[in-house]
Design an enzyme around this catalytic site. Structure first.
Site, PDB file in Angstrom:
ATOM      1  N   LYS A   1      24.786  33.856 -20.305  1.00  0.00           N
ATOM      2  CA  LYS A   1      24.709  32.440 -19.948  1.00  0.00           C
ATOM      3  C   LYS A   1      23.445  31.810 -20.504  1.00  0.00           C
ATOM      4  O   LYS A   1      22.351  32.355 -20.342  1.00  0.00           O
ATOM      5  CB  LYS A   1      24.701  32.271 -18.420  1.00  0.00           C
ATOM      6  CG  LYS A   1      26.065  32.176 -17.800  1.00  0.00           C
ATOM      7  CD  LYS A   1      25.937  31.702 -16.355  1.00  0.00           C
ATOM      8  CE  LYS A   1      27.290  31.722 -15.647  1.00  0.00           C
ATOM      9  NZ  LYS A   1      27.155  31.436 -14.215  1.00  0.00           N
TER      10      LYS A   1
ATOM     11  N   HIS B   1      25.615  27.339  -2.758  1.00  0.00           N
ATOM     12  CA  HIS B   1      24.914  28.624  -2.668  1.00  0.00           C
ATOM     13  C   HIS B   1      24.246  28.769  -1.289  1.00  0.00           C
ATOM     14  O   HIS B   1      24.261  29.836  -0.683  1.00  0.00           O
ATOM     15  CB  HIS B   1      23.797  28.708  -3.718  1.00  0.00           C
ATOM     16  CG  HIS B   1      24.264  28.757  -5.142  1.00  0.00           C
ATOM     17  ND1 HIS B   1      23.850  27.834  -6.077  1.00  0.00           N
ATOM     18  CD2 HIS B   1      25.069  29.621  -5.801  1.00  0.00           C
ATOM     19  CE1 HIS B   1      24.383  28.146  -7.251  1.00  0.00           C
ATOM     20  NE2 HIS B   1      25.138  29.214  -7.126  1.00  0.00           N
TER      21      HIS B   1
ATOM     22  N   SER C   1      26.966  24.741 -10.202  1.00  0.00           N
ATOM     23  CA  SER C   1      25.722  24.328 -10.860  1.00  0.00           C
ATOM     24  C   SER C   1      26.039  23.513 -12.105  1.00  0.00           C
ATOM     25  O   SER C   1      25.374  22.516 -12.384  1.00  0.00           O
ATOM     26  CB  SER C   1      24.900  25.551 -11.256  1.00  0.00           C
ATOM     27  OG  SER C   1      24.566  26.314 -10.121  1.00  0.00           O
TER      28      SER C   1
ATOM     29  N   ARG D   1      35.139  30.338  -4.224  1.00  0.00           N
ATOM     30  CA  ARG D   1      35.574  28.936  -4.117  1.00  0.00           C
ATOM     31  C   ARG D   1      37.082  28.910  -4.303  1.00  0.00           C
ATOM     32  O   ARG D   1      37.793  29.590  -3.610  1.00  0.00           O
ATOM     33  CB  ARG D   1      34.861  28.080  -5.166  1.00  0.00           C
ATOM     34  CG  ARG D   1      33.424  27.822  -4.811  1.00  0.00           C
ATOM     35  CD  ARG D   1      32.626  27.358  -6.000  1.00  0.00           C
ATOM     36  NE  ARG D   1      32.454  28.459  -6.936  1.00  0.00           N
ATOM     37  CZ  ARG D   1      31.721  28.413  -8.048  1.00  0.00           C
ATOM     38  NH1 ARG D   1      31.132  27.298  -8.370  1.00  0.00           N
ATOM     39  NH2 ARG D   1      31.598  29.456  -8.828  1.00  0.00           N
TER      40      ARG D   1
HETATM   41  P1  ADP Z   1      26.801  33.806 -11.542  1.00  0.00           P
HETATM   42  O1  ADP Z   1      26.373  33.529 -12.949  1.00  0.00           O
HETATM   43  O2  ADP Z   1      26.384  35.152 -11.064  1.00  0.00           O
HETATM   44  O3  ADP Z   1      28.237  33.529 -11.270  1.00  0.00           O
HETATM   45  P2  ADP Z   1      26.197  31.443  -9.948  1.00  0.00           P
HETATM   46  O4  ADP Z   1      24.864  30.910  -9.596  1.00  0.00           O
HETATM   47  O5  ADP Z   1      27.114  30.591 -10.735  1.00  0.00           O
HETATM   48  O6  ADP Z   1      25.903  32.820 -10.667  1.00  0.00           O
HETATM   49  O7  ADP Z   1      26.947  31.878  -8.620  1.00  0.00           O
HETATM   50  C1  ADP Z   1      26.422  32.839  -7.757  1.00  0.00           C
HETATM   51  C2  ADP Z   1      27.400  33.102  -6.629  1.00  0.00           C
HETATM   52  O8  ADP Z   1      27.510  31.951  -5.799  1.00  0.00           O
HETATM   53  C3  ADP Z   1      28.822  33.413  -7.090  1.00  0.00           C
HETATM   54  O9  ADP Z   1      29.375  34.382  -6.229  1.00  0.00           O
HETATM   55  C4  ADP Z   1      29.532  32.105  -6.940  1.00  0.00           C
HETATM   56  O10 ADP Z   1      30.916  32.273  -6.731  1.00  0.00           O
HETATM   57  C5  ADP Z   1      28.854  31.545  -5.701  1.00  0.00           C
HETATM   58  N1  ADP Z   1      28.932  30.093  -5.627  1.00  0.00           N
HETATM   59  C6  ADP Z   1      28.539  29.186  -6.522  1.00  0.00           C
HETATM   60  N2  ADP Z   1      28.816  27.921  -6.100  1.00  0.00           N
HETATM   61  C7  ADP Z   1      29.413  28.061  -4.898  1.00  0.00           C
HETATM   62  C8  ADP Z   1      29.974  27.143  -3.945  1.00  0.00           C
HETATM   63  N3  ADP Z   1      30.011  25.831  -4.171  1.00  0.00           N
HETATM   64  N4  ADP Z   1      30.494  27.664  -2.825  1.00  0.00           N
HETATM   65  C9  ADP Z   1      30.501  29.003  -2.627  1.00  0.00           C
HETATM   66  N5  ADP Z   1      30.013  29.905  -3.478  1.00  0.00           N
HETATM   67  C10 ADP Z   1      29.475  29.445  -4.600  1.00  0.00           C
END
Ligand code: ADP
Length: 171
Positions: free
Chosen positions: A42, A18, A131, A93
């Site tokens: 979630k 992130h 995460s 990703r």
């Molecule tokens: P959500 O529930 O909105 O998907 P997340 O916290 O899982 O929330 O992800 C938020 C954003 O960050 C999403 O666009 C996700 O693709 C991106 N993201 C999460 N992990 C990574 C990573 N390792 N590299 C790049 N982007 C990421």
């Protein structure tokens, strides 16, 4: 024009993946706001308040002090309108993110065509980082220091202990 962007997510908890996206976005936009969202679909490990605090601490550790952090429990596009942002940032990703993100971006465009969704590609190091993966590694006693800032690592240790204790009490 002062292009302003909102980077929304669950951030349960925030990882270096992130942070990598936030850093890239900050270079492109004059102002970046990270939006920690309550996602009713979630079940999160950390509360909304905890997730927001961890984002703030993580950004502090990384020296990214000019990024505003907010929490929100409504519709993303409404939040984007309220904040008057030009863009919504999402991270990509592997291709598994694509279908889901495509659908959301098009829906948001239907809801308000003025807000553009901008996808930024993750760095090679974080392609498989999520995460949920971090939580799973930590749950089994693994080392997550390569994936999350120290504040997050410590919070995870505390939270998992708490969850385990509650589980035992229930048994
Ligand atoms: P959500 O529930 O909105 O998907 P997340 O916290 O899982 O929330 O992800 C938020 C954003 O960050 C999403 O666009 C996700 O693709 C991106 N993201 C999460 N992990 C990574 C990573 N390792 N590299 C790049 N982007 C990421």
């Amino acid at each position: 024009m002062m292009p302003r962007a909102l980077y929304p997510g669950s951030f349960d908890p925030i990882t270096y993946g992130h942070i990598d996206i936030a850093r890239r976005a900050r270079r492109l936009f004059d102002e970046l706001i990270i939006g920690v969202f309550a996602n009713p679909n979630k079940q999160t490990l950390f509360s909304l308040k905890e997730r927001k605090e961890l984002v703030e601490q993580a950004l502090g550790e990384e020296g990214l002090t000019d990024i505003r952090v907010i929490s929100y429990n409504g519709l993303l596009i409404e939040c984007a309108k309220e904040l008057e942002v030009e863009a919504i940032i999402r991270g990509l990703r592997v291709n598994s993110d694509f279908d889901y993100e495509f659908q959301i971006a098009l829906t948001n465009r239907d809801l308000d065509s003025r807000v553009e969704t901008v996808f930024l590609m993750t760095s090679r190091d974080y392609v498989f980082l999520s995460s949920s993966m971090v939580k799973e590694i930590k749950r089994f006693g693994g080392d997550v220091s390569r994936f999350v800032p120290r504040a997050v690592e410590e919070a995870l240790a505390r939270k998992l202990q708490e969850v385990m204790r509650k589980g035992k009490e229930r048994r």
